[in-house]
Design an enzyme around this catalytic site. Structure first.
Site, PDB file in Angstrom:
ATOM      1  N   LYS A 279     -19.107   0.985  -0.887  1.00  0.00           N
ATOM      2  CA  LYS A 279     -19.526   0.231   0.297  1.00  0.00           C
ATOM      3  C   LYS A 279     -18.599   0.632   1.435  1.00  0.00           C
ATOM      4  CE  LYS A 279     -20.601  -4.287   2.171  1.00  0.00           C
ATOM      5  NZ  LYS A 279     -20.116  -3.884   3.510  1.00  0.00           N
TER       6      LYS A 279
ATOM      7  N   GLU B  10     -13.393  -1.370   0.500  1.00  0.00           N
ATOM      8  CA  GLU B  10     -14.065  -2.656   0.682  1.00  0.00           C
ATOM      9  C   GLU B  10     -14.815  -3.143  -0.546  1.00  0.00           C
ATOM     10  OE1 GLU B  10     -17.035  -4.817   3.915  1.00  0.00           O
ATOM     11  OE2 GLU B  10     -17.049  -2.645   3.712  1.00  0.00           O
TER      12      GLU B  10
END
Length: 508
Positions: A211, A362
């Site tokens: 991500k 992330e």
């Protein structure tokens, strides 16, 4: 499976190929002199004789050549060699459109099927991919002029080539495109959104990827050929055009082997360790003057991480399974320093999650391999698992700062909407650099309000209220039972976001 256009013209009847001229090998001297065949995988000039006796109509190829600058190489089989031109804008699609064509040295016939990466430092160094190939008819061939009819996958029509000066030629299309030959303009779409998921998981029916902590953007690309230049239009999550802010991505269209296409990806700014840095990216988001944007592009350039292909040359791929879309993406995308293909890991979501956790990234996204793309919708077919959770919050106020922050602010007072009311969810006092403290304090001063916008105003010493118009990204560890953010950290403002779209349902 991916549907292919069915407008291809059948090839002409095959005829005996013109016999090779006795001096074909001698005509390849210039080609051989420019190349070191111990370094490049290009065909050796000695390969010319191996392909001369095959039966059939003469062949052509158009190669997409990303050398110092993008151009297409047109090569026509003639007298035992591939007569060649470099065409900076490619072959024109419409009659009356003239494109420059620079005649280059003759190439061996094996070059008609060559594609690969020519090493840097070699003549023509850079990626070369086959854009089109097929057979052709020579309707006219004379000194300084040629008229040919191409029978390819993409180019099916009559073209005039004529010399204007030394090696300078022009190429123009002579006939009108057949119905369905040229694809329609790509559609306008909104991005598909992922659902927050509490923990990583493994499943062989799913594909997992990093991500990326950046700005989501759909890229609509169009190559030249209809009297216009190639172009790239980047649109953010809500459909607004953000292309001027990212000039280093203007050449994205050059990296796509299609007349037009729509790609999905993330604009990221990488730090010195190669990890996405949202703060670096955010410093560029609010720039709108051309000089400032240009300086920022040199100081903190971005990369477009491509992870989906939604449409290409009139084929609506978003209706197809993700696995088919990614296979097609690998066919049309030529990655570079500024344009990268986001890597996919089948089945092992937990392993990837631990890897991104160790690297301080992330999180991961899992996508069902058989899922169609759902433009503008949030779906459980895409699941995001964050190492730390994140939510977009409305700024409803701030606290006065102390010490080094006495001239700015101490913390932001945050809220989320529930049943039409702004509910207080906590305050964030970390995550700012000096430049952001100064600029954000000025913006907050302009939004000053006499009363709290919260339905349940917090009793915070030194609180100042603002109109609830700014939205920021907040990273946090979890939400308490009382609905407050635990360990919130400011990650940056979200330009163009609708404050009322920030709701308590967004808690991951």
């Amino acid at each position: 499976m991916v549907r292919k256009p069915t407008t291809e013209e059948p090839p002409p009847e095959r005829a005996p190929r013109r016999p090779a001229a006795p001096d074909a090998a001698g005509r390849l001297g210039a080609y051989a002199a420019k190349r070191d065949f111990s370094r490049t995988s290009e065909p050796d000039a000695a390969d010319a004789a191996d392909a001369q006796d095959a039966a059939g109509a003469p062949r052509f190829v158009v190669q997409h050549h990303l050398a110092t600058r993008l151009h297409h190489d047109l090569r026509l089989e003639r007298d035992g060699v591939a007569v060649s031109w470099a065409v900076p804008k490619g072959l024109p699609d419409l009659p009356g459109v003239r494109h420059l064509a620079i005649q280059t040295e003759d190439h061996p016939l094996r070059y008609l099927t060559f594609e690969g990466d020519i090493p840097a430092g070699e003549y023509g160094g850079g990626p070369m991919r086959i854009w089109d190939s097929g057979t052709y008819e020579a309707l006219e061939w004379g000194e300084g002029k040629a008229t040919v009819r191409l029978h390819g996958r993409r180019h099916r029509g009559e073209y005039h080539l004529f010399r204007t000066d030394a090696d300078q030629w022009m190429v123009v299309r002579a006939d009108q495109p057949a119905a369905g030959e040229l694809p329609p303009d790509p559609p306008a779409l909104l991005p598909m959104l992922a659902t927050a998921w509490p923990r990583p998981f493994d499943d062989d029916a799913w594909l997992f990827e990093v991500k990326w902590d950046g700005m989501r953007a759909l890229a609509r690309v169009q190559r030249p050929g209809r009297g216009t230049d190639g172009r790239t239009v980047l649109r953010a999550r809500h459909g607004n055009d953000i292309s001027p802010a990212w000039p280093e991505l203007a050449g994205l269209w050059e990296r796509v082997l299609a007349r037009n296409a729509v790609l999905d990806g993330e604009i990221v700014a990488l730090d010195d360790a190669g990890r996405p840095s949202f703060q670096r990216l955010q410093r560029r988001m609010h720039l709108d003057d051309e000089r400032g944007v240009a300086r920022a592009a040199k100081r903190a350039p971005v990369t477009y991480m491509v992870f989906d292909l939604l449409a290409v040359d009139g084929v609506e791929l978003w209706r197809e399974p993700l696995s088919d879309r990614l296979a097609r993406l690998d066919e049309v995308l030529v990655p570079s320093g500024r344009v990268q293909r986001s890597a996919v890991f089948p089945g092992d979501g937990s392993v990837l999650f631990e890897a991104v956790r160790e690297q301080g990234m992330e999180g991961v996204i899992g996508k069902r391999a058989a899922s169609a793309y759902q433009p503008g919708r949030r779906s459980r077919d895409w699941r995001k698992v964050k190492v730390r959770r994140e939510v977009s919050c409305v700024i409803g106020g701030w606290t006065t700062g102390e010490g080094r922050r006495s001239n700015s602010f101490g913390a932001l007072l945050l809220g989320l909407y529930a049943e039409g009311e702004l509910r207080y969810v906590g305050r964030a006092g970390t995550g700012f650099d000096e430049a952001e403290l100064t600029s954000l304090a000025a913006r907050l001063a302009r939004l000053a309000a006499p009363e709290a916008p919260f339905a349940d105003p917090p009793r915070v010493p030194g609180a100042r209220w603002v109109r609830p118009e700014l939205v920021c990204r907040i990273e946090y560890s979890e939400a308490t039972e009382g609905g407050l953010l635990r360990v919130p950290v400011h990650k940056g403002l979200v330009d163009g976001a609708d404050p009322r779209a920030c709701t308590v349902e967004d808690f991951g």
